[in-house]
Write an enzyme that holds these catalytic residues in place. Structure first.
Site, PDB file in Angstrom:
ATOM      1  N   GLY A  31       0.815  -1.209   0.000  1.00  0.00           N
ATOM      2  CA  GLY A  31       0.000   0.000   0.000  1.00  0.00           C
ATOM      3  C   GLY A  31       0.851   1.263   0.000  1.00  0.00           C
ATOM      4  N   HIS A  34       2.173   4.589  -5.135  1.00  0.00           N
ATOM      5  CA  HIS A  34       2.699   5.716  -5.917  1.00  0.00           C
ATOM      6  C   HIS A  34       2.831   5.250  -7.368  1.00  0.00           C
ATOM      7  CE1 HIS A  34       6.429   3.454  -5.597  1.00  0.00           C
ATOM      8  NE2 HIS A  34       6.366   3.523  -4.279  1.00  0.00           N
ATOM      9  N   LYS A  35       3.427   6.116  -8.203  1.00  0.00           N
ATOM     10  CA  LYS A  35       3.487   5.794  -9.635  1.00  0.00           C
ATOM     11  C   LYS A  35       4.303   4.533  -9.921  1.00  0.00           C
ATOM     12  CE  LYS A  35       2.982  10.547 -11.232  1.00  0.00           C
ATOM     13  NZ  LYS A  35       3.860  11.707 -11.443  1.00  0.00           N
ATOM     14  N   GLY A  36       5.209   4.178  -9.027  1.00  0.00           N
ATOM     15  CA  GLY A  36       5.977   2.935  -9.197  1.00  0.00           C
ATOM     16  C   GLY A  36       5.051   1.729  -9.154  1.00  0.00           C
ATOM     17  N   HIS A  37       4.154   1.714  -8.170  1.00  0.00           N
ATOM     18  CA  HIS A  37       3.184   0.616  -8.068  1.00  0.00           C
ATOM     19  C   HIS A  37       2.260   0.601  -9.297  1.00  0.00           C
ATOM     20  CE1 HIS A  37       3.918   1.497  -3.619  1.00  0.00           C
ATOM     21  NE2 HIS A  37       4.245   0.229  -3.711  1.00  0.00           N
ATOM     22  N   GLN A  61       8.062  -9.431   7.854  1.00  0.00           N
ATOM     23  CA  GLN A  61       9.255  -8.997   7.126  1.00  0.00           C
ATOM     24  C   GLN A  61       9.892  -7.744   7.739  1.00  0.00           C
ATOM     25  OE1 GLN A  61       6.873  -8.316   3.482  1.00  0.00           O
ATOM     26  NE2 GLN A  61       8.179  -6.547   3.140  1.00  0.00           N
ATOM     27  N   GLN A 148      12.125  -3.743  -9.850  1.00  0.00           N
ATOM     28  CA  GLN A 148      13.594  -3.847  -9.775  1.00  0.00           C
ATOM     29  C   GLN A 148      14.135  -2.976  -8.637  1.00  0.00           C
ATOM     30  OE1 GLN A 148      15.853  -2.318 -13.233  1.00  0.00           O
ATOM     31  NE2 GLN A 148      17.334  -1.768 -11.643  1.00  0.00           N
ATOM     32  N   ASP A 150      13.471  -3.163  -5.673  1.00  0.00           N
ATOM     33  CA  ASP A 150      13.875  -4.105  -4.626  1.00  0.00           C
ATOM     34  C   ASP A 150      14.600  -5.271  -5.299  1.00  0.00           C
ATOM     35  OD1 ASP A 150      12.406  -3.086  -2.017  1.00  0.00           O
ATOM     36  OD2 ASP A 150      11.050  -2.792  -3.694  1.00  0.00           O
ATOM     37  N   SER A 186       7.336   4.341  -0.912  1.00  0.00           N
ATOM     38  CA  SER A 186       6.307   4.696   0.076  1.00  0.00           C
ATOM     39  C   SER A 186       6.945   5.400   1.264  1.00  0.00           C
ATOM     40  CB  SER A 186       5.590   3.444   0.566  1.00  0.00           C
ATOM     41  OG  SER A 186       5.061   2.744  -0.529  1.00  0.00           O
TER      42      SER A 186
HETATM   43  P1  AMP Z   1       6.092  -2.123  -1.621  1.00  0.00           P
HETATM   44  O1  AMP Z   1       4.684  -1.647  -1.481  1.00  0.00           O
HETATM   45  O2  AMP Z   1       7.118  -1.096  -1.253  1.00  0.00           O
HETATM   46  O3  AMP Z   1       6.320  -3.455  -0.957  1.00  0.00           O
HETATM   47  O4  AMP Z   1       6.309  -2.359  -3.165  1.00  0.00           O
HETATM   48  C1  AMP Z   1       5.458  -3.178  -3.902  1.00  0.00           C
HETATM   49  C2  AMP Z   1       6.088  -3.459  -5.239  1.00  0.00           C
HETATM   50  O5  AMP Z   1       6.294  -2.222  -5.921  1.00  0.00           O
HETATM   51  C3  AMP Z   1       7.460  -4.130  -5.101  1.00  0.00           C
HETATM   52  O6  AMP Z   1       7.588  -5.128  -6.102  1.00  0.00           O
HETATM   53  C4  AMP Z   1       8.406  -2.985  -5.325  1.00  0.00           C
HETATM   54  O7  AMP Z   1       9.658  -3.378  -5.841  1.00  0.00           O
HETATM   55  C5  AMP Z   1       7.642  -2.159  -6.349  1.00  0.00           C
HETATM   56  N1  AMP Z   1       8.129  -0.772  -6.338  1.00  0.00           N
HETATM   57  C6  AMP Z   1       8.344   0.012  -5.257  1.00  0.00           C
HETATM   58  N2  AMP Z   1       8.848   1.195  -5.636  1.00  0.00           N
HETATM   59  C7  AMP Z   1       8.965   1.156  -6.985  1.00  0.00           C
HETATM   60  C8  AMP Z   1       9.439   2.073  -7.963  1.00  0.00           C
HETATM   61  N3  AMP Z   1       9.903   3.280  -7.649  1.00  0.00           N
HETATM   62  N4  AMP Z   1       9.401   1.697  -9.261  1.00  0.00           N
HETATM   63  C9  AMP Z   1       8.932   0.465  -9.620  1.00  0.00           C
HETATM   64  N5  AMP Z   1       8.477  -0.438  -8.745  1.00  0.00           N
HETATM   65  C10 AMP Z   1       8.495  -0.104  -7.441  1.00  0.00           C
END
Ligand code: AMP
Length: 279
Positions: A31, A34-37, A61, A148, A150, A186
């Protein structure tokens, strides 16, 4: 967009889709989207018929209870982002839904588990693979999308998939950055204005290494990157490495393909990670 809270409801929604041989994608998240998600969801939409996005802040985790407690949970914002992205199903279980009883989890993720993030966050990848396995069991996806951003996480999940021989394809998606280069995360909302400025040194150091990779030696690149980061106030470096992308061990031979620069640092009170593939 359907919002589902239980594994049973999710299974009964997805089973007919699976039987109809439609391709199901999973995008696991914690949750605070952002634009990455969103980019992961968009890539998933191009490769599958139905996209399931999970939102679950997974306690197993987190190595620091304070980090878990302060993890952002902007539910309304997340729902709006997912709706706008055209996500089909949101799976948002409670902690007791995912962990109804105490359980042991330990799998062999290979030696890379204990390097980099694994060294600074002991047991982190056991927790990550534990929840991803549970999400795979609940969704039964054909394909799952990870960032990528992570880098080590993608590697650990691929190792888990091969350990259990799971019938799911793992896709790594490009890092989405702010206009000035900061990798979206996030955790960025915890950065003060000053931290936000200082945090730029991480992507700057990575870019420096990438831009100079063909002309400078690895030791010279490492020294310059570390000097840049260590010279920035409020930034405490955990590691900066140029590593083999498969083993995560320090790389010495530039002729190898699959070389990646990875960095982790505390900026103010916030720990950030970033990386760039070099060849
Ligand atoms: P998280 O909510 O931080 O656990 O991230 C969920 C998924 O989004 C994971 O596979 C992250 O690697 C991916 N993610 C997080 N930040 C980015 C980003 N800036 N660009 C692309 N994918 C991202």
């Amino acid at each position: 967009m359907k919002v589902i809270n239980t594994i049973a409801a999710l299974k009964s929604l997805l089973e007919p889709i699976k039987l109809a041989k439609q391709k199901i994608a999973l995008v696991p998240t914690m949750g605070a989207l952002h634009k990455g998600h969103v980019s992961l969801i968009k890539i998933a939409q191009q490769q599958a018929d139905v996209v399931v996005c999970s939102i679950f802040v997974n306690p197993t985790q987190f190595t620091d209870p304070k980090d878990l407690e302060k993890y952002p949970r902007p539910l309304e914002h997340d729902m709006k982002m997912l709706q706008e992205a055209g996500c089909n199903v949101v799976f948002m279980p409670s902690v007791t839904e995912m962990y109804p009883k105490p359980e042991e989890w330990h799998i062999d993720l290979g030696p890379a588990e204990f390097l980099l993030e694994g060294e600074f966050r002991k047991g982190h990848y056991q927790g990550v693979t534990q929840i991803v396995k549970k999400l795979f069991d609940a969704v039964n996806p054909d394909i799952a999308f990870f960032g990528q951003k992570d880098f080590q996480q993608v590697l650990m999940i691929k190792n888990m998939v091969s350990e259990f021989n799971l019938p799911v394809q793992i896709v790594s998606c490009p890092i989405i950055r702010e206009d000035d280069g900061l990798a979206m995360s996030s955790r960025n909302i915890h950065l003060s204005a000053e931290d936000r400025e200082n945090a730029l040194v991480l992507s700057k150091a990575l870019t420096y290494v990438k831009d100079n990779f063909s002309t400078h030696s690895i030791p010279v690149l490492l020294e310059a990157a570390k000097k840049l980061i260590n010279g920035t106030p409020g930034v405490e470096l955990d590691y900066f490495t140029i590593a083999n992308g498969a083993t995560l061990l320090p790389e010495e031979d530039k002729k190898h393909h699959d070389i990646v620069a990875l960095v982790a640092a505390k900026v103010g009170q916030t720990r950030l990670i970033d990386n760039m593939i070099l060849n």
